[in-house]
Structures are given as structure tokens and as C-alpha cells.
Design a protein around this motif. Structure first.
Motif, PDB file in Angstrom:
ATOM      1  N   VAL A 129       0.853  -0.971  -0.037  1.00  0.00           N
ATOM      2  CA  VAL A 129       0.360  -0.150   0.361  1.00  0.00           C
ATOM      3  C   VAL A 129       0.811   0.746   0.110  1.00  0.00           C
ATOM      4  O   VAL A 129       1.995   1.666   1.070  1.00  0.00           O
ATOM      5  N   PHE A 130       0.995   2.093  -1.060  1.00  0.00           N
ATOM      6  CA  PHE A 130       2.183   3.547  -1.491  1.00  0.00           C
ATOM      7  C   PHE A 130       1.215   4.624  -0.625  1.00  0.00           C
ATOM      8  O   PHE A 130       1.744   4.850   0.149  1.00  0.00           O
ATOM      9  N   ALA A 131      -0.372   4.554  -0.971  1.00  0.00           N
ATOM     10  CA  ALA A 131      -1.002   5.841  -0.130  1.00  0.00           C
ATOM     11  C   ALA A 131      -2.404   5.095  -0.406  1.00  0.00           C
ATOM     12  O   ALA A 131      -2.960   5.029  -1.242  1.00  0.00           O
ATOM     13  N   ILE A 132      -3.022   6.441   0.203  1.00  0.00           N
ATOM     14  CA  ILE A 132      -4.015   6.160   0.885  1.00  0.00           C
ATOM     15  C   ILE A 132      -4.285   7.597   0.113  1.00  0.00           C
ATOM     16  O   ILE A 132      -4.174   8.619   0.108  1.00  0.00           O
ATOM     17  N   GLY A 133      -5.826   7.612  -1.150  1.00  0.00           N
ATOM     18  CA  GLY A 133      -6.329   8.884  -1.407  1.00  0.00           C
ATOM     19  C   GLY A 133      -6.975   8.763  -2.770  1.00  0.00           C
ATOM     20  O   GLY A 133      -7.641   7.988  -2.935  1.00  0.00           O
TER      21      GLY A 133
END
Length: 231
Positions: A129-133
């Protein structure tokens, strides 16, 4: 690593200039450390591919104090993260079928492979998981096997169903809510990805630093586990 002020109540930690899976456990460790140590002054922490944005209450501390403190705490967290395994492993069941995977067959054809081969490649590795957006709980996962990497659609769909699993460039993701979207949809999961009623700070199933493994299921299991065909 660099820490600098970007507004009157925010500092940005830059861990690198390029997307790198090795940064994920480092950013996750820094996020956890700052959450634990600075909860009284922090308003929000926003991790991304190579950065971590720290928003704080400027009525309590100023940018000079924040930069010095964040630098010290993050230096210590980085040292411990180097030897740590990145995050927890979350298995997400997916029904891969043209009835819910709008682009499954077309994508397989464009890659000169069978649908079965495409599914095996998509489920054949764990993703970070690289980023949440984009939407609440929307996790950007990488890296995809280059054999099935493909660009976004030039014209996004007006509506993509909740739970749709998509591919865009070298990343994959699950749509936690119905929304417009331009990713190539290959399947759907019955697993809820975001629950706003969850008040313990874990409304999103996934967090930066977690690992994700997609597990294929059939239509019967999809429906048994609460999957919807009309969302």
C-alpha cells in the motif's frame, strides 16, 4: 531525508525522490512513531509515495520546534524500520468475471494472453500500500507485474461499482465506494474497504505499509460473502 515547513501549520518529510517499495516500511514506521509521540499537537498525518505531511496545531508549537522534533523522532523510527517487515498482510477475495470485470477480457486480449493467465499474474504477488487517496479508503497498490500493466482509460467511466478491482499503469486498487473512474476493471470484491461508522480510527481497511494479496473466488462465494451485482 529532509524535513521542511510548507505552511504555517504543516511540515513535509521527504524520504526520497522516486517511488520505491523500500520506502514503504520507513514511511509507515515514521507515521506510527509520530502518531504515538506527538498525538497532543498533531491534527493529521498524510503519508504518500515518498513523503509524509504532518499537520499540527500552531497554537501549541511553532515550525522550528516541529521540524527539530520530527527530525529526531523520524531518524529513530527509520533505524528500526530498516529491519522490520512491512505491515500486515491483508487477503482480499476477488471474483474475476466479465460480468463485474468490465475490462477483463479486453485487457487479456490486448496482452495476448488468456483471462486465466491474467488472473494468475494479478494474484501471483503481494502488493504494497503506497498511499491512500482519491476516495476514502482508496489504496494505491504496487507494483503490478509489467506484463499486465496498462494505462488508464482516456475517458473515465461515470460510475464504477463499489468493490471493483482495477489496474492503471503499474498499480492496482479497489474502489471502496461507487464513483467515477478510469481504471481498467478486472473483477470485484465483496470485502468492505471503508466503513465510516467505525469510530476506532480504522474506517479504512488498508493503511500505508500494509501488504495486499488478492485471492480468486467464484460467483457463489462472492454472493455468500455479501457481494453485490447492482452497486
Amino acid at each position: 531525508m529532509q524535513v521542511r515547513a510548507v505552511s504555517e501549520n504543516a511540515v513535509l518529510i521527504e524520504f526520497g525522490q522516486q517511488i520505491d517499495e523500500a520506502l514503504i516500511p520507513v514511511i509507515a514506521a515514521a507515521t506510527n512513531t509520530l502518531t504515538e509521540q506527538l498525538s497532543s499537537v498533531l491534527i493529521d498525518l498524510i503519508p504518500s509515495y515518498t513523503t509524509l505531511l504532518c499537520i499540527y496545531d500552531y497554537n501549541q508549537v511553532d515550525s522550528h520546534w516541529m521540524i527539530r522534533t520530527v527530525q529526531r523522532l523520524v531518524d529513530a523510527s527509520v533505524a528500526s524500520a530498516v529491519l522490520a517487515e512491512s505491515g500486515r498482510l491483508v487477503e482480499i477475495p476477488v471474483w474475476y468475471d466479465p460480468s463485474v470485470g468490465y475490462d477483463l477480457e479486453a485487457l487479456a486480449d490486448s496482452k495476448a494472453m488468456s483471462v486465466i493467465d491474467l488472473i494468475e499474474l494479478h494474484t501471483g504477488r503481494d502488493y504494497q500500500v503506497f498511499a491512500i487517496g482519491f476516495n476514502p479508503g482508496f489504496a494505491f497498490l504496487g507494483r503490478l507485474d509489467e506484463r499486465i500493466a496498462t494505462p488508464r482509460h482516456e475517458s473515465p467511466r461515470k460510475s464504477v461499482a463499489r468493490g471493483s478491482v482495477g489496474i492503471a499503469d503499474a498499480q492496482t486498487a479497489v474502489y471502496p465506494l461507487p464513483s467515477p473512474g478510469g481504471w481498467n476493471i478486472v473483477g470485484r470484491t465483496p470485502q468492505p474497504m471503508f466503513d465510516a461508522s467505525n469510530r476506532d480510527g480504522h474506517a479504512s481497511l488498508l493503511h500505508v505499509g500494509d501488504r495486499v494479496r488478492f485471492v480468486p473466488i467464484d460467483r457463489s462465494e462472492f454472493l455468500t460473502r455479501g457481494g453485490r451485482l447492482d452497486d
